[in-house]
Design a protein around this motif. Structure first.
Motif, mmCIF file in Angstrom:
data_model
loop_
_atom_site.group_PDB
_atom_site.id
_atom_site.type_symbol
_atom_site.label_atom_id
_atom_site.label_comp_id
_atom_site.label_asym_id
_atom_site.label_seq_id
_atom_site.Cartn_x
_atom_site.Cartn_y
_atom_site.Cartn_z
ATOM 1 N N GLU A 163 0.828 -1.203 0.000
ATOM 2 C CA GLU A 163 0.000 0.000 0.000
ATOM 3 C C GLU A 163 0.864 1.255 0.000
ATOM 4 O OE1 GLU A 163 -3.363 0.487 -0.345
ATOM 5 O OE2 GLU A 163 -3.173 -1.621 -0.934
ATOM 6 N N GLU A 164 1.949 1.206 0.764
ATOM 7 C CA GLU A 164 2.831 2.374 0.812
ATOM 8 C C GLU A 164 3.510 2.608 -0.531
ATOM 9 O OE1 GLU A 164 4.466 5.791 2.111
ATOM 10 O OE2 GLU A 164 2.834 4.598 2.981
ATOM 11 N N LEU A 165 3.886 1.541 -1.206
ATOM 12 C CA LEU A 165 4.466 1.672 -2.542
ATOM 13 C C LEU A 165 3.479 2.355 -3.480
ATOM 14 C CD1 LEU A 165 6.723 1.096 -4.572
ATOM 15 C CD2 LEU A 165 5.738 -1.201 -4.892
ATOM 16 N N LYS A 166 2.224 1.957 -3.418
ATOM 17 C CA LYS A 166 1.192 2.601 -4.242
ATOM 18 C C LYS A 166 1.068 4.082 -3.899
ATOM 19 C CE LYS A 166 -1.648 -1.566 -4.830
ATOM 20 N NZ LYS A 166 -2.942 -2.205 -4.475
ATOM 21 N N ASN A 167 1.124 4.401 -2.598
ATOM 22 C CA ASN A 167 1.007 5.794 -2.162
ATOM 23 C C ASN A 167 2.167 6.642 -2.678
ATOM 24 O OD1 ASN A 167 -1.329 5.205 -0.716
ATOM 25 N ND2 ASN A 167 -0.245 4.909 1.221
ATOM 26 N N ILE A 168 3.371 6.084 -2.577
ATOM 27 C CA ILE A 168 4.561 6.806 -3.037
ATOM 28 C C ILE A 168 4.466 7.094 -4.530
ATOM 29 C CG2 ILE A 168 7.058 6.616 -3.419
ATOM 30 C CD1 ILE A 168 7.076 4.859 -0.804
ATOM 31 N N ILE A 169 4.147 6.065 -5.296
ATOM 32 C CA ILE A 169 4.072 6.235 -6.752
ATOM 33 C C ILE A 169 2.960 7.211 -7.131
ATOM 34 C CG2 ILE A 169 3.654 5.048 -8.932
ATOM 35 C CD1 ILE A 169 6.406 4.498 -7.616
ATOM 36 N N GLN A 170 1.838 7.113 -6.429
ATOM 37 C CA GLN A 170 0.733 8.025 -6.720
ATOM 38 C C GLN A 170 1.128 9.471 -6.451
ATOM 39 O OE1 GLN A 170 -2.109 7.467 -8.320
ATOM 40 N NE2 GLN A 170 -2.451 9.681 -8.184
ATOM 41 N N TYR A 171 1.874 9.685 -5.362
ATOM 42 C CA TYR A 171 2.324 11.044 -5.065
ATOM 43 C C TYR A 171 3.149 11.601 -6.223
ATOM 44 C CZ TYR A 171 4.933 14.967 -3.310
ATOM 45 O OH TYR A 171 5.495 16.218 -3.190
ATOM 46 N N TRP A 172 4.100 10.821 -6.701
ATOM 47 C CA TRP A 172 5.009 11.324 -7.731
ATOM 48 C C TRP A 172 4.320 11.436 -9.084
ATOM 49 C CZ3 TRP A 172 9.490 13.614 -6.622
ATOM 50 C CH2 TRP A 172 9.954 13.464 -5.314
ATOM 51 N N LYS A 173 3.373 10.585 -9.341
ATOM 52 C CA LYS A 173 2.576 10.726 -10.567
ATOM 53 C C LYS A 173 1.783 12.026 -10.546
ATOM 54 C CE LYS A 173 0.115 7.066 -11.675
ATOM 55 N NZ LYS A 173 -0.651 5.814 -11.511
ATOM 56 N N ALA A 174 1.245 12.373 -9.381
ATOM 57 C CA ALA A 174 0.364 13.531 -9.271
ATOM 58 C C ALA A 174 1.096 14.851 -9.082
ATOM 59 C CB ALA A 174 -0.600 13.318 -8.097
ATOM 60 N N GLN A 215 5.008 6.098 11.503
ATOM 61 C CA GLN A 215 4.475 7.067 12.457
ATOM 62 C C GLN A 215 5.112 8.448 12.321
ATOM 63 O OE1 GLN A 215 4.513 5.662 16.490
ATOM 64 N NE2 GLN A 215 3.760 7.579 17.349
ATOM 65 N N HIS A 216 6.430 8.493 12.055
ATOM 66 C CA HIS A 216 7.136 9.767 12.173
ATOM 67 C C HIS A 216 7.778 10.279 10.871
ATOM 68 C CE1 HIS A 216 6.623 9.781 16.485
ATOM 69 N NE2 HIS A 216 7.114 8.556 16.560
ATOM 70 N N ILE A 217 8.017 9.428 9.909
ATOM 71 C CA ILE A 217 8.675 9.866 8.672
ATOM 72 C C ILE A 217 7.650 10.127 7.567
ATOM 73 C CG2 ILE A 217 10.384 9.297 6.907
ATOM 74 C CD1 ILE A 217 11.610 9.820 9.630
ATOM 75 N N LYS A 218 6.610 9.356 7.505
ATOM 76 C CA LYS A 218 5.543 9.618 6.538
ATOM 77 C C LYS A 218 4.859 10.942 6.857
ATOM 78 C CE LYS A 218 2.482 6.760 5.167
ATOM 79 N NZ LYS A 218 1.406 5.757 5.083
ATOM 80 N N ASP A 219 4.594 11.711 5.814
ATOM 81 C CA ASP A 219 3.871 12.967 5.986
ATOM 82 C C ASP A 219 2.388 12.692 5.740
ATOM 83 O OD1 ASP A 219 2.721 15.458 5.876
ATOM 84 O OD2 ASP A 219 4.277 16.350 4.620
ATOM 85 N N HIS A 220 1.647 12.542 6.805
ATOM 86 C CA HIS A 220 0.235 12.175 6.693
ATOM 87 C C HIS A 220 -0.635 13.345 6.247
ATOM 88 C CE1 HIS A 220 0.825 8.184 8.518
ATOM 89 N NE2 HIS A 220 1.741 8.782 9.260
ATOM 90 N N ALA A 221 -0.094 14.557 6.341
ATOM 91 C CA ALA A 221 -0.870 15.732 5.942
ATOM 92 C C ALA A 221 -0.704 16.072 4.463
ATOM 93 C CB ALA A 221 -0.460 16.935 6.793
ATOM 94 N N HIS A 222 0.541 16.030 3.961
ATOM 95 C CA HIS A 222 0.817 16.515 2.608
ATOM 96 C C HIS A 222 1.297 15.431 1.647
ATOM 97 C CE1 HIS A 222 1.464 20.108 5.293
ATOM 98 N NE2 HIS A 222 0.533 20.542 4.468
ATOM 99 N N GLY A 223 1.400 14.204 2.111
ATOM 100 C CA GLY A 223 1.787 13.110 1.232
ATOM 101 C C GLY A 223 3.285 12.865 1.208
ATOM 102 N N GLU A 224 3.662 11.692 0.721
ATOM 103 C CA GLU A 224 5.057 11.243 0.649
ATOM 104 C C GLU A 224 5.688 11.272 2.050
ATOM 105 O OE1 GLU A 224 8.449 10.993 -0.088
ATOM 106 O OE2 GLU A 224 8.279 9.732 -1.861
ATOM 107 N N TRP A 225 7.011 11.457 2.118
ATOM 108 C CA TRP A 225 7.714 11.373 3.391
ATOM 109 C C TRP A 225 8.462 12.675 3.670
ATOM 110 C CZ3 TRP A 225 10.426 5.913 3.782
ATOM 111 C CH2 TRP A 225 9.472 4.911 3.544
ATOM 112 N N TYR A 226 8.658 12.979 4.955
ATOM 113 C CA TYR A 226 9.499 14.106 5.323
ATOM 114 C C TYR A 226 10.940 13.847 4.880
ATOM 115 C CZ TYR A 226 5.692 15.251 8.567
ATOM 116 O OH TYR A 226 4.474 15.542 9.117
#
Length: 395
Positions: free
Chosen positions: A14-25, A349-360
């Motif tokens: 799921e995280e892989l999908k999220n990462i790719i979706q962020y960069w696609k968008a 919990q701490h590296i993923k940016d749950h507000a703006h997407g992708e990771w800090y």
């Protein structure tokens, strides 16, 4: 012993999908072509930002690799976009090789030939070739290989010089970034040449590439590795005199698995056995010095002064997960598995940016993100975290 429970595999997928979706968008530059140069911490586009070779090649690698990993036609189109932009704008028609940096319209603003960038282009182009079977892309990669070998390889004292002027003449300031030591030979650049040559040899089986790759394996196991403390030393002059005694924990743990993959590619049982022993020993030290239970992986340490950089950057977390996964599979020791799982919990919990997407980009020791760091930039790309997810799901 099971190395990954099904729920963690589900989470990584799921995280892989999220990462790719962020960069696609968020990465495509619709106005000026190619990809944006920068988005800030809050994911706001920074207008007129320069475009770096490292971001473009890492996007090319990522979109090609994910398409090879799981079919997604939109990623293939983005890989083609990255490839086309690399050829048209980053390639130096006059002196050959890849420019370091362009302006937002695609005009070169830093024409230096950083070997790190040439290597990343090879890594990306070979991944793109795996996807498309495009012979021009493979020729592009091969041409860059011979440029590196002809201009950067130190045939007298071994290793590779760090950087050159546009015309491949010597350059005084060889640094990748302002925080780096101005050294002629660095572990970081050699690591990414190793990574690139591994991919190139897999697709070509060329004897010249194999010879260069074997030489790099030997350099890592005999020159960069300090057997007294099981850290890879970072900065050297042309005569292999060490510039300082700094340790980069992310590079330590990333190196062990990339060396193992290089040994597998060249089919050397002797080197593989040694690399696996080194991997366990480096991972042991890593657990003692870099890993903090429930608090992730610290960044760096100066072994002379004892000064520690306790910031948690995004990429050492996931390189640690991969490196510790290799250590677990080699040794069967559960402590590596437990640490890998714990780092993943911390990352979620701490590296993923749950507000703006992708990771800090990074957080401090109290897990406060640095708001001055970018979400997308020359050095902030999807390569580390997407690759880690793919490696952990595949293994």
């Amino acid at each position: 012993m099971t190395d990954l429970s099904s729920d963690i595999k589900t989470e990584l997928n799921e995280e892989l999908k999220n990462i790719i979706q962020y960069w696609k968008a968020n990465s495509v530059d619709e106005k000026h072509g190619g990809f944006l140069g920068k988005r800030d911490h809050f994911n706001k586009e920074v207008p007129y930002a320069n475009k770096g070779a490292i971001l473009n090649t890492r996007l090319l690698w990522t979109f090609s690799a994910i398409e090879n990993f799981q079919t997604d036609d939109s990623c293939r189109k983005l890989a083609e976009r990255a490839y086309d932009y690399l050829k048209k704008y980053f390639y130096d028609e006059e002196y050959k090789g890849i420019f370091w940096e362009l302006d937002y319209k695609g005009n070169p603003v830093n024409r230096r030939k950083q070997i790190y960038a040439q290597a990343f282009a090879i890594y990306a182009l070979t991944e793109y070739y795996k996807l498309t079977n495009d012979r021009d892309a493979l020729k592009f990669a091969n041409d860059l290989f011979f440029l590196i070998e002809n201009h950067a390889r130190d045939r007298e004292k071994n290793g590779y010089l760090e950087a050159f002027q546009q015309d491949w003449s010597p350059i005084e300031d060889m640094r990748l970034s302002e925080k780096d030591d101005n050294s002629a030979k660095t572990m970081n650049t050699h690591l990414h040449i190793l990574e690139a040559y591994t991919n190139l040899f897999i697709v070509t089986e060329d004897t010249s590439v194999k010879g260069a790759l074997i030489n790099l394996i030997e350099l890592f196991l005999e020159k960069f590795l300090d057997a007294k403390n099981m850290h890879f030393q970072l900065f050297f002059n042309t005569n292999w005199q060490r510039a300082n005694n700094n340790v980069s924990y992310g590079h330590d743990i990333e190196a062990v698995w990339l060396i193992i993959e290089a040994c597998k590619a060249v089919g050397s049982k002797k080197f593989l056995e040694k690399a696996e022993i080194v991997a366990i020993e480096v991972a042991e030290v890593f657990l003692k010095e870099a890993y903090v239970q429930n608090a992730g992986v610290i960044n760096e340490k100066d072994l002379d002064s004892g000064k520690v950089d306790e910031d948690r950057h995004w990429w050492p977390q996931v390189e640690a997960m991969v490196g510790l996964d290799y250590a677990f599979k080699i040794s069967g020791e559960k402590k590596f598995l437990l640490a890998k799982k714990d780092i993943w919990e911390y990352t979620k919990q701490h590296i993923k940016d749950h507000a703006h997407g992708e990771w800090y980009f990074r957080v401090d020791k109290n897990n406060n993100p640095y708001e001055t760091e970018d979400k997308l930039s020359m050095w902030k790309a999807p390569y580390h975290n997407s690759r880690a997810c793919m490696m952990l799901l595949k293994n």
